[in-house]
Design a protein around this motif. Sequence first.
Motif, short mmCIF file in Angstrom:
data_model
loop_
_atom_site.label_atom_id
_atom_site.label_comp_id
_atom_site.label_asym_id
_atom_site.label_seq_id
_atom_site.Cartn_x
_atom_site.Cartn_y
_atom_site.Cartn_z
N ARG A 92 -6.04 57.99 -16.46
CA ARG A 92 -6.16 58.88 -15.30
C ARG A 92 -5.09 58.52 -14.27
NH1 ARG A 92 -12.60 58.60 -15.36
NH2 ARG A 92 -11.94 56.43 -15.53
N ASP A 93 -4.85 59.43 -13.36
CA ASP A 93 -3.84 59.21 -12.34
C ASP A 93 -4.10 57.89 -11.61
OD1 ASP A 93 -1.50 60.19 -10.99
OD2 ASP A 93 -2.78 60.40 -9.21
N SER A 94 -3.03 57.14 -11.35
CA SER A 94 -3.06 55.85 -10.65
C SER A 94 -3.66 54.69 -11.44
CB SER A 94 -3.79 55.89 -9.29
OG SER A 94 -3.75 57.11 -8.71
N ASP A 95 -3.94 54.90 -12.71
CA ASP A 95 -4.46 53.78 -13.51
C ASP A 95 -3.43 52.66 -13.58
OD1 ASP A 95 -6.96 54.69 -14.07
OD2 ASP A 95 -6.53 55.32 -16.12
N ARG A 96 -3.94 51.44 -13.60
CA ARG A 96 -3.09 50.26 -13.80
C ARG A 96 -3.32 49.75 -15.22
NH1 ARG A 96 -5.03 46.22 -11.43
NH2 ARG A 96 -6.88 47.27 -10.63
N VAL A 97 -2.27 49.85 -16.03
CA VAL A 97 -2.38 49.44 -17.43
C VAL A 97 -1.65 48.11 -17.60
CG1 VAL A 97 -1.92 50.12 -19.83
CG2 VAL A 97 -2.30 51.87 -18.08
N VAL A 122 -7.20 48.23 -18.62
CA VAL A 122 -6.95 49.30 -17.66
C VAL A 122 -7.83 49.04 -16.44
CG1 VAL A 122 -7.08 51.78 -17.21
CG2 VAL A 122 -6.38 50.96 -19.47
N ASN A 123 -7.18 48.91 -15.30
CA ASN A 123 -7.88 48.58 -14.05
C ASN A 123 -8.79 47.36 -14.23
OD1 ASN A 123 -6.62 50.88 -13.08
ND2 ASN A 123 -8.38 52.17 -13.56
N ASP A 124 -8.24 46.32 -14.87
CA ASP A 124 -8.92 45.04 -15.06
C ASP A 124 -10.12 45.08 -16.01
OD1 ASP A 124 -7.07 43.86 -13.37
OD2 ASP A 124 -8.34 44.04 -11.59
N GLU A 125 -10.23 46.13 -16.82
CA GLU A 125 -11.27 46.16 -17.86
C GLU A 125 -10.58 46.23 -19.22
OE1 GLU A 125 -14.59 45.99 -17.72
OE2 GLU A 125 -14.61 45.80 -15.54
N VAL A 126 -11.02 45.39 -20.16
CA VAL A 126 -10.42 45.39 -21.49
C VAL A 126 -10.74 46.71 -22.20
CG1 VAL A 126 -10.40 44.24 -23.74
CG2 VAL A 126 -10.65 42.89 -21.65
N VAL A 127 -9.73 47.30 -22.82
CA VAL A 127 -9.94 48.47 -23.68
C VAL A 127 -9.75 47.99 -25.12
CG1 VAL A 127 -9.18 50.81 -24.24
CG2 VAL A 127 -8.99 49.96 -21.89
N THR A 128 -10.80 48.01 -25.91
CA THR A 128 -10.71 47.47 -27.28
C THR A 128 -9.82 48.36 -28.13
OG1 THR A 128 -12.72 48.60 -27.90
CG2 THR A 128 -12.96 46.33 -27.20
N ARG A 129 -9.14 47.71 -29.09
CA ARG A 129 -8.12 48.41 -29.87
C ARG A 129 -8.66 49.68 -30.53
NH1 ARG A 129 -5.25 44.29 -33.10
NH2 ARG A 129 -5.22 43.62 -30.96
N GLY A 130 -9.89 49.62 -31.01
CA GLY A 130 -10.49 50.76 -31.71
C GLY A 130 -10.62 52.00 -30.84
N MET A 175 1.19 62.91 -14.27
CA MET A 175 0.50 61.94 -13.40
C MET A 175 1.27 60.62 -13.40
SD MET A 175 -2.73 60.91 -15.85
CE MET A 175 -2.45 60.29 -17.51
N ARG A 176 0.96 59.80 -12.41
CA ARG A 176 1.65 58.52 -12.26
C ARG A 176 0.71 57.37 -12.60
NH1 ARG A 176 6.56 58.40 -10.41
NH2 ARG A 176 7.08 56.45 -9.38
N VAL A 177 1.15 56.51 -13.51
CA VAL A 177 0.38 55.31 -13.83
C VAL A 177 1.30 54.09 -13.69
CG1 VAL A 177 -1.18 56.52 -15.42
CG2 VAL A 177 0.90 55.44 -16.31
#
Lengths: 66, 251
Positions: free
Chosen positions: A52-57, A36-44, A1-3
């Motif tokens: 997922r495909d097309s995600d912006r990290v 990811v897609n403007d939402e914070v992903v906490t380190r834990g 997939m492409r991200v």
Amino acid sequence: MRVTINGDAREVPDGTTVAQAVRILTGVTTGVAVAVNDEVVTRGTWETTPLRDSDRVEVLTAVQGG
Amino acid sequence: MDDLIIAGEKFTSRLIMGTGGAPSLEVLDQALVASGTELTTVAMRRLDPAARGSVLDVLRRRDIKVLPNTAGCFTAGDAVLTARLAREALGTDWVKLEVISDERTLLPDPIETFDAAERLVADGFVVLPYIGDDPALARRLEQAGCAAVMPLGAPIGSGLGIRNPHNIELIVEAASVPVILDAGIGTASDAALAMELGCDAVLLATAVTRAQRPDLMATAMRGAVQAGRLARLAGRIPRRRYAEASSPMTP
């Protein structure tokens, strides 16, 4: 997939996690935050959050400024 | 000198430093040490795998509290996301909120700043908003729960000093949270004036980092902030139109 990681399009295997995406850029994890897609992903939850495909990290850190 | 207290946290130094504009981390390190600062801003940007050394290492080594900013944000939404990323990356809920209106002036956008401030306060952040020298907005931000207000002296990096000292005095008079003069400081007398006007602290970067000798200017700023604070506490004499003899006039 492409991200997209920090603006660069990348081909990654299906099931790639946020943690694996970060490791493409750096081995350092302290002082680093991910959205990811403007939402914070906490380190834990990096290891258990699949991309997922097309995600912006976005992988950010502190730099000189202000 | 008396302590500066922001959101219940005590600081001995009333000089808050920025880190932008320094030619190297070594120069920055020397300037920060010379300034005596205990609170210093950093920006959040995309991680550069090629970057060597980190401003965070410098702050950690010198035991300086990190104050992330939202520099580069043009909307409340961007600023809120940047603050949340900074909290995640740096483990602090303090944020210098900075939402600019355009790249030419870098003046803060009051509407977006207020919107972001309300959202960040609700999300548990200690919010220090960068604003124009507007007493009404300063009061509204304090009422919204901001931990301090940071009016500008002049546009970022301009070195023009304090263009509207009267408004800074009005902000100080009405505020019950710390007032931190942010942006526009060019040289030591500007920093001293900010403190004489009653500001609780001064935030500056360019005046030091782009000076010909940053460590020397940092020392100057440290002394100026202390002198200005002492003068404020001492209470200056009133300005008079004519002379008032300091010696007895009769021989």
